[in-house]
Design an enzyme around this catalytic site. Structure first.
Site, PDB file in Angstrom:
ATOM      1  N   ASP A 229      44.540  86.001  45.778  1.00 48.81           N
ATOM      2  CA  ASP A 229      44.982  87.389  45.646  1.00 48.81           C
ATOM      3  C   ASP A 229      44.613  88.055  46.969  1.00 48.81           C
ATOM      4  O   ASP A 229      43.472  88.472  47.164  1.00 48.81           O
ATOM      5  CB  ASP A 229      44.284  88.064  44.466  1.00 48.81           C
ATOM      6  CG  ASP A 229      44.736  89.497  44.280  1.00 48.81           C
ATOM      7  OD1 ASP A 229      45.912  89.798  44.543  1.00 48.81           O
ATOM      8  OD2 ASP A 229      43.904  90.333  43.884  1.00 48.81           O
TER       9      ASP A 229
ATOM     10  N   GLU B  94      49.748  85.474  46.008  1.00 49.52           N
ATOM     11  CA  GLU B  94      50.539  86.591  45.505  1.00 49.52           C
ATOM     12  C   GLU B  94      51.516  87.049  46.581  1.00 49.52           C
ATOM     13  O   GLU B  94      51.133  87.274  47.726  1.00 49.52           O
ATOM     14  CB  GLU B  94      49.643  87.762  45.101  1.00 49.52           C
ATOM     15  CG  GLU B  94      50.428  88.909  44.494  1.00 49.52           C
ATOM     16  CD  GLU B  94      49.537  90.005  43.970  1.00 49.52           C
ATOM     17  OE1 GLU B  94      49.082  89.895  42.822  1.00 49.52           O
ATOM     18  OE2 GLU B  94      49.285  90.958  44.728  1.00 49.52           O
TER      19      GLU B  94
ATOM     20  N   ASP C  38      40.182  91.400  41.471  1.00 52.88           N
ATOM     21  CA  ASP C  38      40.789  90.484  42.444  1.00 52.88           C
ATOM     22  C   ASP C  38      40.489  89.030  42.079  1.00 52.88           C
ATOM     23  O   ASP C  38      41.323  88.148  42.279  1.00 52.88           O
ATOM     24  CB  ASP C  38      40.259  90.767  43.856  1.00 52.88           C
ATOM     25  CG  ASP C  38      40.360  92.219  44.232  1.00 52.88           C
ATOM     26  OD1 ASP C  38      41.425  92.633  44.716  1.00 52.88           O
ATOM     27  OD2 ASP C  38      39.368  92.943  44.012  1.00 52.88           O
TER      28      ASP C  38
END
Length: 184
Positions: free
Chosen positions: A7, A68, A141
């Protein structure tokens, strides 16, 4: 299959490693967050992220890396840092010959919770349930990185079939032809 989820973020970069396969139980191998000091120059922060990701790759030996996909945000400064951290993660994986997959936030949410509009609390709760953890990973996160890895594990077989189908349809190209392209 072992997948490292990333992330990306310039201040906090979530990392999570999950073992599993479609139809089998999942197991968390590791979770954490790389942090960089806001007062540092961007280039120095990217070096810290690169070193941290390289250390995770050395330690956990994933089969693939799921990152991501950066999406448009209103804050250009935030999206730039996220894109830069994302590029570092992709570079580290590519340098090792690891497959890299990009998943949108809504794709990850839909895979993990069943809804592409799920909030962070719902994602954290489902990650906790799916990995049989005592509590949701913190900060968010870290949970998001695990969700990325789970999403990839569950979607990788379909992505592989699509890639093989594209390669068969367009031999030698390695990628699908753009729409409207005429074969010669």
């Amino acid at each position: 299959m072992r997948v490292m989820g990333v992330d990306p973020g310039l201040t906090r970069c979530g990392l999570g490693v999950v073992d599993g396969s479609t139809g089998r139980s999942l197991h968390m191998a590791a979770v954490g967050v790389l942090r960089t000091p806001a007062e540092e120059e961007t280039a120095a922060r990217l070096v810290l992220i690169e070193r941290g990701i390289e250390e995770w790759l050395d330690t956990h030996h994933p089969d693939a890396v799921a990152v991501e996909r950066v999406f448009s945000q209103h804050n250009i400064r935030t999206v730039m840092g996220t894109a830069q951290a994302s590029a570092v993660a992709m570079l580290c994986a590519a340098r090792r010959g690891l497959p890299v997959a990009l998943h949108t936030p809504s794709e990850v949410k839909a895979a993990v919770t069943g809804s592409g509009r799920a909030d962070k609390a719902q994602v954290g709760a489902m990650v906790t349930r799916l990995l049989r953890l005592d509590a949701p990973p913190r900060p968010a996160d870290a949970a998001d990185a695990l969700a990325l890895a789970i999403c990839h594990i569950w979607r990788a077989p379909a992505h592989d079939r699509l890639s093989r189908a594209r390669a068969a349809a367009y031999p030698g190209s390695g990628a699908p032809r753009p729409k409207g392209t005429i074969r010669s």
